[in-house]
Design a protein around this motif. Structure first.
Motif, PDB file in Angstrom:
ATOM      1  N   ASN A 158      63.687 -14.594  34.189  1.00 22.39           N
ATOM      2  CA  ASN A 158      62.308 -15.011  33.814  1.00 22.39           C
ATOM      3  C   ASN A 158      61.821 -13.829  32.879  1.00 22.39           C
ATOM      4  O   ASN A 158      60.827 -14.180  32.312  1.00 22.39           O
ATOM      5  N   SER A 159      62.255 -12.766  33.000  1.00 29.73           N
ATOM      6  CA  SER A 159      61.781 -11.546  32.096  1.00 29.73           C
ATOM      7  C   SER A 159      62.372 -11.913  30.604  1.00 29.73           C
ATOM      8  O   SER A 159      62.347 -10.866  29.968  1.00 29.73           O
ATOM      9  N   GLY A 160      63.450 -12.857  30.373  1.00 31.32           N
ATOM     10  CA  GLY A 160      63.837 -13.013  29.134  1.00 31.32           C
ATOM     11  C   GLY A 160      65.280 -12.341  28.903  1.00 31.32           C
ATOM     12  O   GLY A 160      65.788 -12.362  28.150  1.00 31.32           O
ATOM     13  N   ILE A 161      65.749 -11.856  30.210  1.00 30.75           N
ATOM     14  CA  ILE A 161      67.035 -11.124  30.059  1.00 30.75           C
ATOM     15  C   ILE A 161      68.161 -12.059  30.626  1.00 30.75           C
ATOM     16  O   ILE A 161      67.969 -12.285  31.739  1.00 30.75           O
ATOM     17  N   VAL A 162      68.983 -12.574  29.807  1.00 33.31           N
ATOM     18  CA  VAL A 162      69.990 -13.476  30.210  1.00 33.31           C
ATOM     19  C   VAL A 162      71.453 -12.999  30.006  1.00 33.31           C
ATOM     20  O   VAL A 162      71.890 -13.173  28.705  1.00 33.31           O
ATOM     21  N   PRO A 163      72.168 -12.272  30.751  1.00 38.28           N
ATOM     22  CA  PRO A 163      73.393 -11.850  30.534  1.00 38.28           C
ATOM     23  C   PRO A 163      74.408 -12.738  30.328  1.00 38.28           C
ATOM     24  O   PRO A 163      74.305 -13.705  31.316  1.00 38.28           O
ATOM     25  N   VAL A 164      75.473 -12.404  29.803  1.00 39.37           N
ATOM     26  CA  VAL A 164      76.713 -13.270  30.049  1.00 39.37           C
ATOM     27  C   VAL A 164      77.412 -12.981  31.193  1.00 39.37           C
ATOM     28  O   VAL A 164      78.066 -13.722  31.776  1.00 39.37           O
ATOM     29  N   THR A 165      77.323 -11.774  31.642  1.00 40.54           N
ATOM     30  CA  THR A 165      77.887 -11.228  32.764  1.00 40.54           C
ATOM     31  C   THR A 165      77.229 -10.083  33.455  1.00 40.54           C
ATOM     32  O   THR A 165      76.377  -9.521  32.516  1.00 40.54           O
ATOM     33  N   HIS A 166      77.582  -9.790  34.684  1.00 37.20           N
ATOM     34  CA  HIS A 166      76.880  -8.629  35.354  1.00 37.20           C
ATOM     35  C   HIS A 166      77.664  -7.933  36.373  1.00 37.20           C
ATOM     36  O   HIS A 166      78.690  -8.664  36.756  1.00 37.20           O
ATOM     37  N   VAL A 167      77.280  -6.687  36.778  1.00 35.03           N
ATOM     38  CA  VAL A 167      77.888  -6.105  37.739  1.00 35.03           C
ATOM     39  C   VAL A 167      76.834  -5.172  38.526  1.00 35.03           C
ATOM     40  O   VAL A 167      75.690  -4.778  37.816  1.00 35.03           O
ATOM     41  N   CYS A 168      76.835  -5.341  39.904  1.00 34.66           N
ATOM     42  CA  CYS A 168      75.905  -4.332  40.692  1.00 34.66           C
ATOM     43  C   CYS A 168      76.791  -3.139  41.400  1.00 34.66           C
ATOM     44  O   CYS A 168      77.836  -3.458  42.159  1.00 34.66           O
ATOM     45  N   ILE A 169      76.301  -1.940  40.923  1.00 35.37           N
ATOM     46  CA  ILE A 169      77.063  -0.773  41.215  1.00 35.37           C
ATOM     47  C   ILE A 169      76.533   0.445  41.561  1.00 35.37           C
ATOM     48  O   ILE A 169      75.281   0.369  41.631  1.00 35.37           O
ATOM     49  N   THR A 170      77.337   1.394  42.083  1.00 37.28           N
ATOM     50  CA  THR A 170      76.813   2.666  42.144  1.00 37.28           C
ATOM     51  C   THR A 170      77.578   3.439  41.219  1.00 37.28           C
ATOM     52  O   THR A 170      79.023   3.120  40.978  1.00 37.28           O
TER      53      THR A 170
END
Length: 261
Positions: A158-170
């Motif tokens: 909704n903030s306009g950021i549409v990635p093709v992929t993502h990772v949630c990490i440390t």
């Protein structure tokens, strides 16, 4: 599988302090990059890190860019950072193109500065042609790091950021290696993401028609003399209103980009 003939090129960007340098070190499994908090000065050039990873077999060039919101950067420095970023993207055309943008953010709400970074790199400089991967850091205290995306996907998009992929990490192992398991889990996720992005063709910015194509995207026609004024005005509006640059900086940026052509 055969070895890569050329390294894969990835540009890392995001606000200062979100973990861009730590991401480089995570991928390399070595302390190659200095964090922004410990860096002696803020360079306007992107720092290149060639990294070879034996398993999975990956040969990558990581380009760590300066945070566009750096508090040590004045208006002229901010403008130069934008121009340097454009020059980097263009220069990679002769090095196989760009395989992906790695957009770093700390877990949390999307800030105006984060949106500004996204729009300037992805929409304006890369013309929405380079695949963008979102790298969400600072999740070492989450019970399940991937749950963050499930809870926040709608807010991000909704903030306009549409990635093709993502990772949630440390990107940290923590005191006495408290997060070591999650650290290595994170590294595996990032390497798999790079491999996935590298399986697609690299993107190149067409230097000769960069300005004209951007104007066409804004539904304007770049024609000699008369038409140019209206197209430039649209470009100026995009930089000042959507990307939130000061008008004088936006005008200067357009002049610098014109001089590049």
């Amino acid at each position: 599988m055969s070895t890569q003939s050329r390294p894969l090129n990835f540009i890392i960007f995001g606000e200062m302090g979100v973990g861009k340098s730590s991401l480089v070190n995570l991928i390399a499994e070595n302390q190659l990059a200095e964090s922004s908090s410990s860096a002696k000065s803020c360079t306007l050039e992107a720092t290149e890190y060639p990294i070879t990873i034996p398993d999975p077999q990956l040969n990558v060039n990581l380009f760590d860019t300066v945070g566009l919101d750096s508090p040590t950067m004045n208006n002229a420095g901010y403008l130069d950072a934008l121009v340097k970023a454009h020059e980097l993207i263009v220069s990679l055309k002769n090095r196989g193109g760009v395989h992906g943008l790695l957009f770093c953010m700390k877990a949390g709400r999307v800030s105006n500065t984060m949106q500004q970074n996204y729009r300037l790199f992805y929409e304006f400089l890369c013309q929405e042609e380079v695949p963008l991967a979102l790298v969400v850091t600072n999740l070492e205290n989450e019970e399940n790091m991937d749950d963050w995306w499930t809870k926040n996907k709608a807010h991000i998009e909704n903030s306009g950021i549409v990635p093709v992929t993502h990772v949630c990490i440390t990107t940290i192992k923590g005191y006495q290696n408290a997060y070591e398991t999650r650290y290595f889990e994170s590294r595996k996720k990032v390497l798999n993401m790079l491999k996935e992005l590298g399986n697609c063709d690299a993107c190149s910015v067409d230097v000769s028609s960069w300005f004209a194509r951007m104007c066409k995207k804004l539904r304007q026609f770049l024609v000699p003399t008369k038409g140019l004024g209206r197209s430039r005005q649209k470009m100026l509006q995009m930089l000042t209103k959507r990307c939130k640059l000061r008008k004088e900086d936006a005008v200067h940026l357009l002049q610098r980009i014109d001089a590049d052509e």
